[in-house]
Each structure stands twice: as structure tokens, then as C-alpha cells.
Design a protein around this motif. Structure first.
Motif, short mmCIF file in Angstrom:
data_model
loop_
_atom_site.label_atom_id
_atom_site.label_comp_id
_atom_site.label_asym_id
_atom_site.label_seq_id
_atom_site.Cartn_x
_atom_site.Cartn_y
_atom_site.Cartn_z
N ILE A 162 7.20 -8.48 29.04
CA ILE A 162 8.30 -9.32 28.57
C ILE A 162 8.56 -10.49 29.52
N LEU A 163 8.68 -10.20 30.80
CA LEU A 163 8.99 -11.24 31.79
C LEU A 163 7.79 -12.14 32.02
N SER A 164 8.08 -13.37 32.46
CA SER A 164 7.02 -14.36 32.65
C SER A 164 6.02 -13.93 33.69
N TRP A 165 6.47 -13.34 34.80
CA TRP A 165 5.54 -12.96 35.85
C TRP A 165 4.70 -11.75 35.43
N GLN A 166 5.25 -10.87 34.61
CA GLN A 166 4.48 -9.74 34.11
C GLN A 166 3.34 -10.22 33.20
N PHE A 167 3.69 -11.13 32.30
CA PHE A 167 2.67 -11.65 31.40
C PHE A 167 1.63 -12.45 32.18
N TYR A 168 2.07 -13.19 33.18
CA TYR A 168 1.13 -13.98 33.98
C TYR A 168 0.10 -13.10 34.67
N TYR A 169 0.54 -12.01 35.27
CA TYR A 169 -0.40 -11.14 35.96
C TYR A 169 -1.37 -10.49 34.98
N ALA A 170 -0.90 -10.18 33.77
CA ALA A 170 -1.81 -9.64 32.76
C ALA A 170 -2.85 -10.67 32.37
N VAL A 171 -2.42 -11.92 32.17
CA VAL A 171 -3.36 -13.00 31.84
C VAL A 171 -4.33 -13.23 32.99
N LEU A 172 -3.83 -13.20 34.22
CA LEU A 172 -4.70 -13.41 35.38
C LEU A 172 -5.76 -12.32 35.48
N ALA A 173 -5.38 -11.07 35.23
CA ALA A 173 -6.34 -9.97 35.29
C ALA A 173 -7.40 -10.11 34.20
#
Length: 343
Positions: free
Chosen positions: A150-161
Motif C-alpha cells: 500500500i505505502l509508496s516505499w513498500q511498492f518501490y521495494y517490490a518494483v526494485l526487486a
């Protein structure tokens, strides 16, 4: 340190910087970083065809958009869970890229470009006309994310991985014997059948692999933007992906990410200060083509090598010039031997 180790050190440094982004930047820039990675993955999928196979796809936004539409329809209209929605988006991209590839890979050059352009325009027309599924101009909104993204940093780390994993797979494909055969097709397609290669099959597999990674990017973008519209599948989006590859440097994969970062930053940051940001982008594209025709990744090295060659040429010219100015004995003062001087 050789070039390969230097490349891995650079990639590791970039990955380390990417991990630190949520700690130092506000959420709006974290979201911007997610968008850069998503479109960087799309540009890398295009580079597999453009830079390694020598094929210019002008309809890849259609594959990207089909995956996003499938995610949006299944999630919003049918209410299916994300464990079904996300794989369905990638599988739909593979299916549509398989159909498009069968029609396009038997051609080359301008004909390949026109066929992929027509395929992209077909999907764009369906997105506008098939209102019951796509919502036409209104699109499909309200796409949800998994609870842990949900949070921007959570989604960012998923995209980065996901981006890192996909980039490693693409690098491995590019360096494999299959990737070398794609380069052979790019450099001399007419000779490859004489060496025993099935050119059509190799091009189809390259198109299929490229479409699969474009589908992953489209699935991530649907979750990122939470809204899908026909603008995602229009020709301008495909042209933008090709432009990212050319700016960064075709045949490098990493250059596609650099081109993605440059275009998205100009579109989102420069546009805050001027409405004529397209002029800035156009001028930058012209400068890169004139002074760094190999792209942003190879360009600086080529410029440095040119300057070194120019410096060496000037040094050799100065040495020759200084040698021509060495003192010499005038001809009139050179003693001429006579018969008396000869014993």
C-alpha cells in the motif's frame, strides 16, 4: 580492474543507491523512482529487439497496455484476488506477443516497423471501441494493490526487486549463445541460415521474451498508477520506449534505464517550471544524437577516447614541428672537400 568487474561494481553501486532512495527522498520522488524502474524495464524489453536483434518495434505499448488492462478488468470488474490477477496480466502479454510475433517476425526493416505499428493501432482502437471492457476514454480506475504494497516505499521495494531480477535475466540472455545468435541476425541476417540457424524461430523467441518482460512492466504499472486508459496503448507510448533505448544506447540494456530516467525526469520535473518541456526534450535528443550517437552509456567513453586521440595527434604534430626547427648548418658554410684534402 577489467571492464567486466568495473561494470559489476557500477551496477552494485547503483543498486545500493536505489535501496537508499526511500530513506532520503519524499514519497513523491519515491513514486517517481518506481515509475522510472517500470518504464526502464519496458525499454529493456524493447532493447532486446532493437539493440540485439536489429528490429524496431513500434507497437510494444500495446503488449504493455494489454497486461495492464487485464489486471484492471480482473481486479476491478471481477474482483479476483491479486494471486490470480498479476500472473494473468503477464500471461496475457505472452499470448498477445506470440500472436503479434507470428505476424511480424517473417519481415525485416521497414515492413517489421509497419506491421508492429498496425498491431499497436489495432489494440488502441479496441481500447477506445470496446467500451464494456475497457471503459473507452474513461478507462478503468480503482485498481487495488496487495495489502503489503500500500505505502509508496513498500511498492518501490517490490518494483526494485522485480526489476533487478528481470534485469539479471535479460543480461544473462544477452550474454548467452542465444543472445550472440541474435547479434548475428542483427549484423548479417542473410548469412545466419547458411550457418545453420533458424532465423525466424530466433526472432520469434526474442519477440516472445521481449513481450513477456513488457507484460511484467505493464502489470506493475497498473498497480502503480491504479488507472488504465487508452493512452497507455497509443503509438506515442511505443515511440517513447524506442526513444528511451536510443537515448541511453541500444544494445546495452543499462542504457535503456538511463534513457527512461532522463525522459521521465524531464516530463515530471522540467514540466513543473515550463509548459515547453517537449522542446527541452527534443533539443536534448538532438544534442545526444549529434555528440553521442552511441547513447548516454557509451557516449562519454567515446568522447574521452576521441579527446585522447586528438591530444596524441597534437603531441605528435608538436614534436614534428619542434624537430623541423632544429638548428642546421647553412649550405653556404658547409666545407667542400678539395683534391688537397684527399690523402
Amino acid at each position: 580492474m577489467n571492464v567486466r568487474w568495473l561494470s559489476w561494481v557500477s551496477i552494485g553501486l547503483l543498486l545500493f543507491i536505489g535501496i537508499l532512495i526511500p530513506y532520503f527522498l519524499p514519497p513523491v520522488y519515491v513514486n517517481l523512482a518506481s515509475e522510472i524502474l517500470i518504464f526502464g524495464l519496458l525499454a529493456m524489453s524493447i532493447d532486446l529487439l532493437l539493440g540485439y536483434t536489429g528490429l524496431v518495434p513500434l507497437g510494444h505499448a500495446a503488449i504493455f497496455g494489454v497486461a495492464a488492462y487485464v489486471v484492471a478488468y480482473l481486479n476491478v470488474r471481477l474482483g479476483l484476488p491479486h494471486t490470480i490477477v498479476i500472473p494473468a496480466g503477464v500471461i496475457s502479454a505472452l499470448l498477445i506477443s506470440g500472436v503479434f510475433g507470428l505476424l511480424a517476425v517473417r519481415t525485416t526493416g521497414l515492413h517489421f516497423m509497419l506491421i508492429t505499428l498496425a498491431e499497436g493501432m489495432l489494440v488502441w482502437g479496441l481500447a477506445y471501441r470496446w467500451t464494456s471492457v475497457t471503459g473507452s476514454e474513461n478507462g478503468i480506475s480503482g485498481i487495488t494493490r496487495p495489502d503489503f504494497l500500500i505505502l509508496s516505499w513498500q511498492f518501490y521495494y517490490a518494483v526494485l526487486a522485480i526489476f533487478t531480477l528481470c534485469a539479471l535475466i535479460l543480461f544473462r540472455i544477452a550474454q548467452s549463445p542465444f543472445g550472440l545468435s541474435l547479434r548475428g541476425i542483427r549484423d548479417n541476417e542473410s548469412r545466419m541460415p547458411m550457418l545453420g540457424y533458424n532465423v525466424t524461430l530466433h526472432k520469434f523467441l526474442a519477440f516472445l521474451i521481449s513481450g513477456g518482460f513488457a507484460g511484467i512492466a505493464g502489470t506493475l504499472y497498473a498497480l502503480y498508477n491504479r488507472f488504465v486508459s487508452p493512452a497507455m496503448v497509443e503509438f506515442a507510448r511505443s515511440a517513447e520506449g524506442v526513444l528511451m533505448v536510443i537515448l541511453g544506447g541500444s544494445g546495452t540494456l543499462l542504457g535503456a534505464v538511463a534513457g527512461s530516467a532522463l525522459i521521465i525526469l524531464i516530463r515530471n520535473v522540467v514540466s513543473l517550471y515550463t509548459d515547453r518541456w517537449l522542446i527541452v526534450m527534443g533539443a536534448l535528443f538532438v544534442l545526444v544524437i549529434l555528440f553521442m550517437p552511441d547513447g548516454l552509456i557509451r557516449g562519454p567513453g567515446r568522447i574521452i577516447a576521441s579527446l585522447q586521440r586528438a591530444g596524441g595527434s597534437w603531441a605528435r604534430y608538436a614534436i614534428r614541428l619542434s624537430g623541423s626547427r632544429s638548428p642546421s648548418i647553412p649550405t653556404s658554410e658547409v666545407p667542400v672537400p678539395t683534391n688537397r684534402d684527399i690523402p
